[in-house]
Design a protein around this motif. Structure first.
Motif, PDB file in Angstrom:
ATOM      1  N   SER A  21     -19.379  79.760 -27.846  1.00  0.00           N
ATOM      2  CA  SER A  21     -20.450  80.307 -27.019  1.00  0.00           C
ATOM      3  C   SER A  21     -19.862  80.726 -25.680  1.00  0.00           C
ATOM      4  CB  SER A  21     -21.554  79.263 -26.798  1.00  0.00           C
ATOM      5  OG  SER A  21     -22.559  79.752 -25.922  1.00  0.00           O
ATOM      6  N   LYS A  22     -20.571  81.607 -24.982  1.00  0.00           N
ATOM      7  CA  LYS A  22     -20.193  81.967 -23.622  1.00  0.00           C
ATOM      8  C   LYS A  22     -20.882  81.074 -22.596  1.00  0.00           C
ATOM      9  CE  LYS A  22     -17.314  85.190 -24.646  1.00  0.00           C
ATOM     10  NZ  LYS A  22     -15.858  85.016 -24.364  1.00  0.00           N
ATOM     11  N   SER A  23     -21.735  80.185 -23.087  1.00  0.00           N
ATOM     12  CA  SER A  23     -22.446  79.252 -22.216  1.00  0.00           C
ATOM     13  C   SER A  23     -22.113  77.825 -22.618  1.00  0.00           C
ATOM     14  CB  SER A  23     -23.955  79.470 -22.334  1.00  0.00           C
ATOM     15  OG  SER A  23     -24.672  78.402 -21.742  1.00  0.00           O
ATOM     16  N   PRO A  24     -21.976  76.912 -21.651  1.00  0.00           N
ATOM     17  CA  PRO A  24     -21.672  75.523 -22.016  1.00  0.00           C
ATOM     18  C   PRO A  24     -22.804  74.838 -22.773  1.00  0.00           C
ATOM     19  CG  PRO A  24     -22.140  75.704 -19.666  1.00  0.00           C
ATOM     20  CD  PRO A  24     -22.023  77.108 -20.190  1.00  0.00           C
ATOM     21  N   THR A  25     -24.018  75.368 -22.676  1.00  0.00           N
ATOM     22  CA  THR A  25     -25.155  74.769 -23.380  1.00  0.00           C
ATOM     23  C   THR A  25     -25.527  75.523 -24.654  1.00  0.00           C
ATOM     24  OG1 THR A  25     -26.715  76.018 -22.015  1.00  0.00           O
ATOM     25  CG2 THR A  25     -26.109  73.819 -21.259  1.00  0.00           C
ATOM     26  N   GLY A  26     -24.772  76.549 -25.000  1.00  0.00           N
ATOM     27  CA  GLY A  26     -25.033  77.306 -26.204  1.00  0.00           C
ATOM     28  C   GLY A  26     -26.086  78.375 -25.996  1.00  0.00           C
ATOM     29  N   PRO A  27     -26.610  78.987 -27.089  1.00  0.00           N
ATOM     30  CA  PRO A  27     -26.347  78.590 -28.475  1.00  0.00           C
ATOM     31  C   PRO A  27     -24.919  78.894 -28.913  1.00  0.00           C
ATOM     32  CG  PRO A  27     -27.607  80.619 -28.408  1.00  0.00           C
ATOM     33  CD  PRO A  27     -27.549  80.126 -27.001  1.00  0.00           C
ATOM     34  N   THR A  31     -14.567  81.042 -22.928  1.00  0.00           N
ATOM     35  CA  THR A  31     -15.278  80.625 -24.146  1.00  0.00           C
ATOM     36  C   THR A  31     -15.397  79.119 -24.205  1.00  0.00           C
ATOM     37  OG1 THR A  31     -14.515  82.565 -25.379  1.00  0.00           O
ATOM     38  CG2 THR A  31     -15.251  80.677 -26.679  1.00  0.00           C
ATOM     39  N   TYR A  32     -16.576  78.650 -24.588  1.00  0.00           N
ATOM     40  CA  TYR A  32     -16.814  77.228 -24.817  1.00  0.00           C
ATOM     41  C   TYR A  32     -16.743  76.964 -26.321  1.00  0.00           C
ATOM     42  CZ  TYR A  32     -18.329  77.200 -19.984  1.00  0.00           C
ATOM     43  OH  TYR A  32     -18.360  77.319 -18.614  1.00  0.00           O
ATOM     44  N   TYR A  33     -16.073  75.876 -26.666  1.00  0.00           N
ATOM     45  CA  TYR A  33     -15.874  75.509 -28.067  1.00  0.00           C
ATOM     46  C   TYR A  33     -16.596  74.198 -28.350  1.00  0.00           C
ATOM     47  CZ  TYR A  33     -12.186  79.012 -27.815  1.00  0.00           C
ATOM     48  OH  TYR A  33     -11.495  80.191 -27.632  1.00  0.00           O
ATOM     49  N   LEU A  34     -17.397  74.191 -29.397  1.00  0.00           N
ATOM     50  CA  LEU A  34     -18.079  72.988 -29.848  1.00  0.00           C
ATOM     51  C   LEU A  34     -17.451  72.552 -31.163  1.00  0.00           C
ATOM     52  CD1 LEU A  34     -20.503  70.994 -29.435  1.00  0.00           C
ATOM     53  CD2 LEU A  34     -21.806  72.523 -30.942  1.00  0.00           C
ATOM     54  N   TYR A  35     -16.922  71.331 -31.191  1.00  0.00           N
ATOM     55  CA  TYR A  35     -16.289  70.780 -32.396  1.00  0.00           C
ATOM     56  C   TYR A  35     -17.224  69.729 -32.983  1.00  0.00           C
ATOM     57  CZ  TYR A  35     -12.262  72.958 -30.182  1.00  0.00           C
ATOM     58  OH  TYR A  35     -11.415  73.870 -29.590  1.00  0.00           O
TER      59      TYR A  35
END
Length: 379
Positions: free
Chosen positions: A168-174, A141-145
């Motif tokens: 997101s499951k992708s580093p670029t989202g969504p 999982t990728y986390y955006l803070y």
């Protein structure tokens, strides 16, 4: 980001003419580049050449948080937009409302601008101003803070800054935002560092428009000071640190101060504007040394201090980057391809403080671990 305006401050020192420009391949964008001050012959208003060129010119970006995921570089910047709001000390001209991720396989290679990764309208608790974000990865999982103002208005008719998280499951989202901000979070500029033992820590905070000075006792003062901190002869306000729980979405402890000490072991004072913390914490580890890096805000330096653990205290060591063109200086530092890289931003393309462009240049270390100061201009 965000504070008292000193128009287009730029470094004055001259570096060796043999210093190389890091050439970047901008994202494709039609004919816009021809209208911009772009390329190796571009000059600042003072006639100086820029050390490096913008990573992209199709959109305005700032506050770059760079990471290496699966061998590639992903940069999580704020997305500057044109507004009619005048510049002010609270940073209201920085009206960003979404995020887009930049990606590349190497520094100097083609840069891709991703689609919208997260929009303020999709964050249930947020009202406006999606300022400088950061990202992390754990267990698929990728986390955006990200910081944003909530919907509780203060004396200026503005929301209180909180820090949210989206996944997101992708580093670029969504990315999908959690319905509420991280409990116990406040202010802005989240930066997450994961140590070799797998423990992750969030560093955050920013004074003036970032409201950190209103949280002296851990409780928000809606009528507190906006810019005059009134403690020039006292220890400077510190950024904050809190260890994250395993879920990467919550604090495992009450945030504590990140103390910066001078060469005598005493706290840097609030009146020492060339050394004290203002905003933009970023931590990395090299060998056994932890580097706490940050912006000085109104004096426009990027600084570093070193310590032997994630909490500090950290001893001030010097400037990383001299003042860039524009007001803000917010950065990140990564290792990739056998070299270290400093990501930063200036206003080369627009000549406006609220419309910035992300750049990158090589960061070097002396044998004793110190960082030679970088000049953002070549001549």
């Amino acid at each position: 980001m965000r504070s008292r305006l000193l128009l287009l401050c730029a470094a004055t020192a001259i570096v060796s003419a043999s210093a190389a420009v890091i050439a970047q391949t901008p994202a494709k964008h039609g004919s816009k580049e021809a209208k911009l001050n772009y390329g190796p012959n571009a000059r600042s208003p003072e006639g100086k050449r820029y050390r490096s060129q913008p990573l992209v010119t199709s959109i305005y970006t700032a506050d770059p948080s760079a990471h290496v995921f699966n061998g590639n570089i992903y940069v999580y910047p704020s997305h500057d937009i044109e507004v009619a709001t005048p510049d002010d000390d609270l940073g209201n001209q920085y009206a960003m409302r979404d995020y887009r991720v930049l990606s590349m396989d190497r520094v100097g290679g083609p840069v891709t601008v991703g689609p919208i990764a997260l929009d303020v309208k999709d964050v249930p608790w947020a009202s406006q101003q999606m300022w400088a974000p950061d990202a992390a990865y754990k267990s698929g999982t990728y986390y955006l803070y990200f910081p944003a103002r909530d919907k509780q208005l203060d004396k200026n008719g503005l929301g209180t800054f909180r820090i949210g998280v989206a996944t997101s499951k992708s580093p670029t989202g969504p990315f999908k935002a959690d319905p509420k901000p991280i409990a116990g979070s406040y202010s802005m500029d989240p930066a997450v560092f994961t140590d070799a033992d797998g423990k992750s820590y969030m560093y955050f905070g920013g004074i003036w428009g970032g409201q950190l000075q209103r949280w002296k006792d851990g409780t928000f003062d809606p009528n507190g000071s906006d810019t005059d901190l009134m403690q020039d002869d006292k220890p400077a306000i510190s950024g904050r640190i809190a260890r994250l729980n395993a879920d990467m979405k919550s604090f495992a402890e009450t945030p504590r101060d990140v103390q910066i000490l001078d060469e005598s072991g005493k706290p840097v004072l609030g009146g020492d504007h060339e050394r004290r913390f203002f905003e933009a914490s970023w931590v990395f580890k090299r060998g056994n040394t932890y580097y706490y890096t940050y912006s000085t805000g109104d004096t426009h330096f990027l600084n570093y201090a070193t310590g032997n653990n994630p909490y500090g205290p950290f001893t001030y060591r010097g400037h990383i980057l001299k003042p860039v063109q524009g007001w803000t200086s917010h950065h990140s530092i990564i290792e990739h391809g056998g070299k270290w890289w400093l990501f930063y931003a200036d206003t080369q393309l627009s000549n406006k403080n609220h419309l910035r462009n992300v750049k990158v240049t090589e960061l070097k270390f002396a044998p004793d671990g110190s960082i030679p100061t970088i000049d953002p201009f070549l001549n």
